[in-house]
Enzyme design. Structure first.
Site, PDB file in Angstrom:
ATOM      1  N   ALA A 123       0.770  -1.239   0.000  1.00 48.31           N
ATOM      2  CA  ALA A 123       0.000   0.000   0.000  1.00 48.31           C
ATOM      3  C   ALA A 123       0.802   1.291   0.000  1.00 48.31           C
ATOM      4  O   ALA A 123       0.319   2.312  -0.493  1.00 48.31           O
ATOM      5  CB  ALA A 123      -0.959   0.004   1.201  1.00 48.31           C
ATOM      6  N   LYS A 128      -3.334   4.841  -3.578  1.00 45.54           N
ATOM      7  CA  LYS A 128      -4.429   3.953  -3.967  1.00 45.54           C
ATOM      8  C   LYS A 128      -5.283   3.578  -2.767  1.00 45.54           C
ATOM      9  O   LYS A 128      -6.492   3.355  -2.894  1.00 45.54           O
ATOM     10  CB  LYS A 128      -3.865   2.725  -4.676  1.00 45.54           C
ATOM     11  CG  LYS A 128      -3.152   3.073  -5.993  1.00 45.54           C
ATOM     12  CD  LYS A 128      -2.504   1.860  -6.614  1.00 45.54           C
ATOM     13  CE  LYS A 128      -1.815   2.225  -7.940  1.00 45.54           C
ATOM     14  NZ  LYS A 128      -0.658   3.124  -7.741  1.00 45.54           N
ATOM     15  N   ASP A 191      -0.694  -3.665  -6.001  1.00 42.86           N
ATOM     16  CA  ASP A 191       0.131  -2.740  -6.782  1.00 42.86           C
ATOM     17  C   ASP A 191       1.573  -3.188  -6.556  1.00 42.86           C
ATOM     18  O   ASP A 191       2.257  -2.707  -5.662  1.00 42.86           O
ATOM     19  CB  ASP A 191      -0.101  -1.304  -6.321  1.00 42.86           C
ATOM     20  CG  ASP A 191       0.591  -0.296  -7.212  1.00 42.86           C
ATOM     21  OD1 ASP A 191       0.647  -0.517  -8.432  1.00 42.86           O
ATOM     22  OD2 ASP A 191       1.099   0.713  -6.682  1.00 42.86           O
ATOM     23  N   CYS A 244       3.915  -0.698 -12.661  1.00 43.08           N
ATOM     24  CA  CYS A 244       4.264   0.488 -13.450  1.00 43.08           C
ATOM     25  C   CYS A 244       5.479   0.168 -14.310  1.00 43.08           C
ATOM     26  O   CYS A 244       6.449   0.929 -14.355  1.00 43.08           O
ATOM     27  CB  CYS A 244       4.512   1.700 -12.562  1.00 43.08           C
ATOM     28  SG  CYS A 244       5.801   1.472 -11.304  1.00 43.08           S
TER      29      CYS A 244
END
Length: 520
Positions: A123, A128, A191, A244
Site C-alpha cells: 500500500a 491507492k 500494486d 508500473c
C-alpha cells in the site's frame, strides 16, 4: 522551453541500452519510435478529489486550479505544471491527493462498493489506499499493508490526512497474514513492486535502479504476492494486479502463470485501455509453457502507454475468483502463525469487545481485561462532539492509546499492527488528549466547538505553520444550549473543512497542529 527540451532529449539518451533494445523487439520499429517520442513530451500532473470529505461538484466550484478531467477516473483531474496544489490549505485539509494520472486506474478498476472488505496488499505511500477509502465512504473494512517499515509512516499520514475512519494498517509479510485473513476479502489490490520502467520519464533515478535490480527479482516477488492474495480472497471476489513497468515477464507472464496454477480464476476483460499482449509470451523474455486458455485470457488485461494517453506507463489485470473448487487446483499452503511481535491490543475481538457506543455508555472501560478507563474520552465526547462518530466501531487500546476499530475484523493477534483502526487519542493521567487523526476524520458539523477560517484569511496559513492566533470569542462556532463556554478544545477548519485542533482561551487560540505536519 529550450532548456526543458534539452533535458528531455538528454533523458532519451540516458535510457538503458538493454531497455531500448528490448522495447524495440517487443514493439517493432514503427511503434517503438512513437513510444520513444513520449520521452520528448512533458509529463502530465494529476490530483484526485477526496469524495469522502467533499463532493466533486463542490470541490470544482471552489477549486483555485484550472482542472481537466482524467478520462478513466471520475474523481481525477489534470492540473497545469505551474500549479502547486501541495502548497494550498485545501491539501492540508485532505480535500485531494496529488497522484500521477495513470496510477489512478487500478483502484478505479477494482470497483469498490461501500460496505466491502478490501485489502491493499502493497500500500505505501497510500495513494491507492486513499482512493479505495473514498469509495468505501466509511463503510466496510479497509486493511492496508506494507512490509517495509520505513514506508509505513507515509502510509499512515496519508490515511489520516484523508480522514479515513475504517482502515487498519499492518506492517507485515503477506505470508503471515494468510491464517488471519483466509478467504476474508471481497476485493484485493496488488500494486506490485516492479522494475519501474513506466516511471522513467517521471523519476529519472528509476533508470539507475533498473540497472541494479533484475526483472527476475521482481517477477519472483510478484508470483508470491498473487498466490498469497488468492488465498485471502473470498469466492466471487476480485483481485486487481498492477505494475508500473513494461516488462512482459512482470505482466502478461505473471497473469498467464497464475491462471494456469489457479483455474478457479478468470480475467475480467478491460476494454478502456489498450490490450495486453499474448504474443509477448515468447522467448527470450517469457519462457513458460502457458496453456491456450491463459494465453487468450491475457488479451483481456490492459496496458497504459505514455505515447497513447496522458499518463505514465502501467499494466493492469482484473481477476475474478469463481465459486467452484477445481480438482488439482494449486492454492498453495497456508503459512503457520508465528508468535506475536508487538503488544496485543485490548479487546480487539471476542468476549471483551464492545461497540464504541456500548463502551462509552457502559462502565467506561475498553473491555473486561483493560486497566485503561474510557471515562475521560466519554467526557470529551459529551463536551465537544455532537454526534457519536465511534458508535459503529469498536474501541480498542494499545496501552494508553485509544482507537476505533472496524467492527467485523478477525483476530489480529500475532500480526504487526501499526494502526488497529482510527486513532482517537491518548488516555493519560485521567485526561484525554485528542489525536490529529481524530480531527481530520471529523466533519465540522460533528463538533460542538469549531473555528472556520477562510482560506484567504492570513490566519489559515499561520495556523498551518503552528502559530498561536488571535481569535475573538464571537468567531468560535458553538451551540449555546450545549456548550456555554468557548474555552477549551476547538476543531479548527479552513472553509469548513477540519485541519486540526486548537485550544481557545481569552481571545487566543493555542495551536495544536502537529510539528511534523506544519507548512514549510
Amino acid at each position: 522551453m529550450i532548456k526543458e527540451e534539452r533535458e528531455v532529449d538528454q533523458m532519451t539518451k540516458q535510457l538503458p541500452p538493454l531497455f531500448r533494445d528490448k522495447m524495440m523487439d517487443l514493439l517493432g520499429e514503427e511503434e517503438f519510435e512513437l513510444f520513444l517520442s513520449s520521452y520528448d513530451q512533458a509529463r502530465s500532473y494529476g490530483l484526485r478529489v477526496n469524495t469522502g470529505k467533499i463532493a466533486k461538484a463542490d470541490f470544482l466550484e471552489k477549486s483555485p486550479f484550472a482542472l481537466e478531467p482524467v478520462p478513466w477516473t471520475s474523481e481525477g483531474f489534470y492540473y497545469e505544471e505551474g500549479e502547486r496544489p501541495g502548497k494550498h490549505p485545501y491539501y492540508h485539509a485532505g480535500l485531494y491527493y496529488i497522484q500521477e494520472p495513470s496510477a489512478m486506474a487500478p483502484a478505479e478498476l477494482l470497483q469498490v462498493q461501500p460496505g466491502e472488505k478490501v485489502l491493499d496488499l502493497c500500500a505505501a505511500p497510500g495513494g491507492k489506499s486513499t482512493q479505495i477509502a473514498a469509495k468505501l465512504q466509511g463503510e466496510g473494512v479497509l486493511v492496508v499493508n506494507d512490509n517495509h517499515s520505513d514506508r509505513v509512516k507515509a502510509l499512515v499520514k496519508n490515511l489520516e490526512l484523508f480522514g479515513v475512519r475504517n482502515a487498519v494498517v499492518l506492517n507485515e509479510r503477506p505470508e503471515r497474514m494468510l491464517n488471519v485473513f483466509q478467504g476474508y476479502f471481497d476485493k484485493i489490490l496488488i500494486d506490485a513492486p516492479c522494475s519501474g520502467e513506466g516511471m522513467f520519464r517521471k523519476e529519472e533515478d528509476m533508470m539507475q535502479q533498473w540497472e541494479r535490480h533484475t526483472v527476475q527479482e521482481f517477477a519472483e516477488m510478484q508470483r508470491e504476492l498473487l498466490g498469497q492474495a488468492a488465498q485471502m480472497l473470498a469466492p466471487g471476489g476480485t483481485i486487481v494486479y498492477s505494475t508500473c513497468t513494461f516488462s512482459p515477464e512482470e505482466n502478461e507472464a505473471q497473469i498467464a502463470e497464475f491462471l494456469d496454477k489457479h483455474p478457479v480464476f478468470e480475467v475480467v476483460p478491460v476494454t478502456r485501455f489498450e490490450a495486453g499482449h499474448p504474443d509477448w509470451l515468447r522467448e527470450p523474455w517469457c519462457e513458460g509453457d502457458y496453456s491456450p486458455r491463459a494465453r487468450e485470457a491475457v488479451a483481456g488485461t490492459a496496458r497504459l502507454w505514455p505515447h497513447r494517453l496522458r499518463g505514465e506507463g502501467h499494466y493492469v489485470a482484473v481477476l475474478r475468483k469463481g465459486y467452484g473448487v477445481v480438482a488439482g487446483m494449486d492454492e498453495g499452503t497456508v503459512a503457520g502463525t508465528e508468535k506475536g511481535t508487538v503488544a496485543d491490543f485490548v479487546s480487539a475481538s471476542g468476549a471483551g469487545a464492545r461497540s464504541g457506543r456500548e463502551a462509552l455508555r457502559g462502565k467506561g472501560r475498553a473491555g473486561s481485561d483493560s486497566r485503561v478507563s474510557l471515562e475521560p474520552l466519554q467526557a470529551f465526547e459529551n463536551e465537544l462532539l455532537r454526534s457519536e462518530p465511534f458508535a459503529e466501531l469498536r474501541l480498542v487500546c494499545y496501552g494508553e492509546h485509544a482507537y476505533a476499530s472496524p467492527a467485523n475484523l478477525p483476530e489480529l493477534h500475532g500480526l504487526k499492527v501499526v494502526r488497529p483502526g482510527w486513532y482517537i487519542g491518548a488516555l493519560h493521567r485521567g485526561r484525554f488528549e485528542p489525536s490529529h487523526a481524530l480531527a481530520m476524520g471529523l466533519r465540522m458539523r460533528e463538533a460542538k466547538r469549531a473555528l472556520s477560517l477562510a482560506s484567504s484569511d492570513e490566519r489559515a496559513l499561520r495556523y498551518l505553520k503552528g502559530e498561536t492566533l488571535e481569535v475573538a470569542e464571537s468567531e468560535i462556532i458553538r451551540d449555546p444550549e450545549v456548550t456555554k463556554a468557548a474555552k477549551g478544545y476547538c476543531l479548527v477548519c479552513i472553509d469548513e473543512h477540519p485541519v486540526g485542533w486548537g485550544k481557545w482561551l481569552d481571545g487566543m487560540l493555542k495551536n495544536e497542529y502537529p510539528p511534523g505536519w506544519r507548512w514549510t
